[in-house]
Structure formats: structure tokens, C-alpha cells
Scaffold this motif. Sequence first.
Motif, short mmCIF file in Angstrom:
data_model
loop_
_atom_site.label_atom_id
_atom_site.label_comp_id
_atom_site.label_asym_id
_atom_site.label_seq_id
_atom_site.Cartn_x
_atom_site.Cartn_y
_atom_site.Cartn_z
N UNK A 135 0.85 -1.19 0.00
CA UNK A 135 0.00 0.00 0.00
C UNK A 135 0.88 1.24 0.00
N UNK A 136 1.62 1.40 -1.07
CA UNK A 136 2.55 2.52 -1.17
C UNK A 136 1.89 3.80 -1.61
N UNK A 137 2.51 4.92 -1.27
CA UNK A 137 1.94 6.22 -1.63
C UNK A 137 2.14 6.57 -3.10
N UNK A 138 3.12 5.96 -3.77
CA UNK A 138 3.28 6.19 -5.21
C UNK A 138 2.03 5.71 -5.95
N UNK A 139 1.59 4.51 -5.60
CA UNK A 139 0.37 3.97 -6.22
C UNK A 139 -0.84 4.80 -5.81
N UNK A 140 -0.82 5.27 -4.56
CA UNK A 140 -1.91 6.12 -4.08
C UNK A 140 -2.04 7.38 -4.89
N UNK A 141 -0.91 8.00 -5.26
CA UNK A 141 -0.97 9.24 -6.04
C UNK A 141 -1.49 8.98 -7.45
N UNK A 142 -1.15 7.83 -8.01
CA UNK A 142 -1.67 7.47 -9.34
C UNK A 142 -3.19 7.28 -9.27
N UNK A 143 -3.64 6.62 -8.22
CA UNK A 143 -5.08 6.42 -8.05
C UNK A 143 -5.80 7.75 -7.85
N UNK A 144 -5.17 8.65 -7.10
CA UNK A 144 -5.77 9.97 -6.89
C UNK A 144 -5.92 10.71 -8.21
N UNK A 145 -4.92 10.60 -9.07
CA UNK A 145 -4.98 11.26 -10.38
C UNK A 145 -6.14 10.73 -11.20
N UNK A 146 -6.38 9.41 -11.12
CA UNK A 146 -7.51 8.83 -11.85
C UNK A 146 -8.84 9.33 -11.30
N UNK A 147 -8.94 9.46 -9.99
CA UNK A 147 -10.17 9.94 -9.38
C UNK A 147 -10.43 11.39 -9.76
N UNK A 148 -9.38 12.21 -9.77
CA UNK A 148 -9.52 13.61 -10.17
C UNK A 148 -10.02 13.70 -11.60
N UNK A 149 -9.47 12.87 -12.47
CA UNK A 149 -9.90 12.86 -13.87
C UNK A 149 -11.37 12.45 -13.98
N UNK A 150 -11.78 11.47 -13.19
CA UNK A 150 -13.17 11.02 -13.22
C UNK A 150 -14.10 12.13 -12.74
N UNK A 151 -13.71 12.85 -11.70
CA UNK A 151 -14.53 13.94 -11.20
C UNK A 151 -14.68 15.04 -12.24
N UNK A 152 -13.60 15.39 -12.89
CA UNK A 152 -13.67 16.43 -13.93
C UNK A 152 -14.49 15.96 -15.11
N UNK A 153 -14.44 14.65 -15.37
CA UNK A 153 -15.26 14.10 -16.44
C UNK A 153 -16.75 14.15 -16.12
N UNK A 154 -17.06 14.25 -14.82
CA UNK A 154 -18.46 14.34 -14.39
C UNK A 154 -18.92 15.78 -14.18
N UNK A 155 -18.10 16.73 -14.62
CA UNK A 155 -18.53 18.12 -14.58
C UNK A 155 -17.92 18.96 -13.47
N UNK A 156 -17.06 18.38 -12.64
CA UNK A 156 -16.39 19.16 -11.60
C UNK A 156 -15.39 20.11 -12.27
N UNK A 157 -15.42 21.38 -11.88
CA UNK A 157 -14.56 22.38 -12.51
C UNK A 157 -13.19 22.50 -11.84
N UNK A 158 -13.14 22.27 -10.53
CA UNK A 158 -11.88 22.43 -9.80
C UNK A 158 -11.85 21.48 -8.62
N UNK A 159 -10.65 20.99 -8.30
CA UNK A 159 -10.47 20.01 -7.24
C UNK A 159 -9.38 20.48 -6.28
N UNK A 160 -9.64 20.34 -5.01
CA UNK A 160 -8.62 20.54 -3.98
C UNK A 160 -8.40 19.22 -3.27
N UNK A 161 -7.31 19.12 -2.50
CA UNK A 161 -7.02 17.86 -1.82
C UNK A 161 -6.41 18.11 -0.45
N UNK A 162 -6.78 17.25 0.49
CA UNK A 162 -6.20 17.27 1.82
C UNK A 162 -5.84 15.84 2.21
N UNK A 163 -4.67 15.67 2.79
CA UNK A 163 -4.22 14.33 3.15
C UNK A 163 -3.77 14.26 4.59
#
Length: 278
Positions: A135-163
Motif C-alpha cells: 500500500x505505497x503512496x506512489x500507487x496512491x498518487x496514481x489512483x488519486x490522479x484517476x479519481x480527479x480525472x473522473x470527477x472532472x469528467x463528471x462536470x467538476x470544474x476544480x479540485x482541492x485535496x487534503x491528506x
Amino acid sequence: MARLPKLIPFLSSTISKLAFLLSLAILLSLPLGFYSEDGTFSRHCLENPPVVNSSYGAGSVQNIGGHKAYVSGHLHSKLAIILVSDVYGYEAPHLRKIADKVAESGFYAVVPDFFFGDPFVANTSRTVQEWLKTHGTDEGSKNATRIIAALKGNGILAVGAAGFCWGGNVVVKVSKTYNIKAAVLLHPSWVTLDDIEAVKVPLSILAAELDKGTPANLLKQFEEALSKNKVDNFIKIFPNVKHGWTVRYNDTDPVAVKAAEESHQDMLHWLTKYLKKT
């Protein structure tokens, strides 16, 4: 065969050296927040584990970008904030409570399950060192990038993140791109000066005075690097709190609750400042 007794001390010494090097390699591979200044494993990293609850919160669990995620709020807000968990995962009640606060402020809050149903579980035979290997953070960041792309694909205009903790390391990696508008690291693990020097978006770090993983001198270097690179930043050290205080606080301790809630407000203020410019 007469030489065998002479070989035993040599083999014993060699095995001891190899064992030491293996232990050292494991130690160095752990996030900074996972061990203390004297090199011993930090109890603060894993103490007060949450009692996970899959049904907790005002939101619901949906599939976003191939991940289950707890979501709260409405897509019509067009502004989303991703909250990346610590090792205990997305079903922690305090984390979902934070997501609901974020949603109440007009954002679409998303808490992804980056561990695919396999968060770290305290008091079991599997150590956190073993868990981190898959459960490495490198893979986590790749997964986060995919989720951000999916959100923008659903009409989200801007994304922020907190970890939080483990999630802080994921978010700092995502902050090296322009996929998000701003980021907050709450008592992050394993964040280096090299990471900070690569950050491209406004960044806030909310740190604990008693967290040996992010001591004041290191935070000062972070601030200097961000300012030198003309990256808006806000770094705050909370007194008398330790690693994990924002999401694993004791509900019966009013001082702990107050400090946690202050950090949540600081996080929300920072992200609102940059996302609502959109």
C-alpha cells in the motif's frame, strides 16, 4: 570437517550483519512520521485507532474512477475536495465527519478507498511495515490522479485535496502537478524537502508540535523553499498535539477536540480561498 568450528563464528557474524542491514533498510523505507527522533517506532503514528463504520455519515458510498468512495454533498457545486485517509482507511468516522463539514460548506467531498477494502488493522499479526509493502503512496498518487480525472469528467470544474498522515504523502505528490488547485497536508508522513521543492500549487501544512516526523526546523525549510519558488503557502504548528491529532482525537477530551476542529477550519479556509476563485 576440522575447519567447521572455525567457520561458525564467521557465519554467525555475517548473518548478524545481514540482519542489521535488512532491519535498517526496512526502517529507512518507513514514512518519517512512523518513527521517532531516536529511531524507534513511534506509538503516535498508530495509537487510538478508529472503530471503522461503513454506514457512518450523512453521505453515501459510490464508485468514482474505479474506487469506492464516501461522498458527501452535491455534484452541482462543481467544486470538489478529496480527503485522503491515514492507514486506517475511508471508513473512519472522524474522517467522514470532516467530509460532511466540507460538504456543508458547499463542496463535493470525496473520501476514496485507496486500500481496496484492506486498510491497516491494529493489534493483528500483520505489522504496519508489512502492510506498507502493498500500500505505497506512489500507487496512491496514481489512483488519486484517476479519481480527479473522473470527477472532472463528471462536470467538476476544480479540485482541492487534503491528506492525513499516509494521505499527506499522497497529496504532496499530486501537488507536483496542476491537477488540483490547492492542497493541505495534515501531519504528513515521509514528506521531504525535494517533494516540497517540486510543489506547483498553493500548499498549507498543518503540523503537530510533538511530531518528530515534521520538526520545526524542517518545516522552516519547507516554508523557505515554497516562498522561493513563489508558491503560496501557510504552515502552522499546533502546540501540545502529536501526529494524527486531526483525525484520531479522543472525543471525550475537549482540548483535543478543540485542536482538531481548529485544524479542520484552517484546512477548509485554505481550500476555499483557492477553489472558489474558479
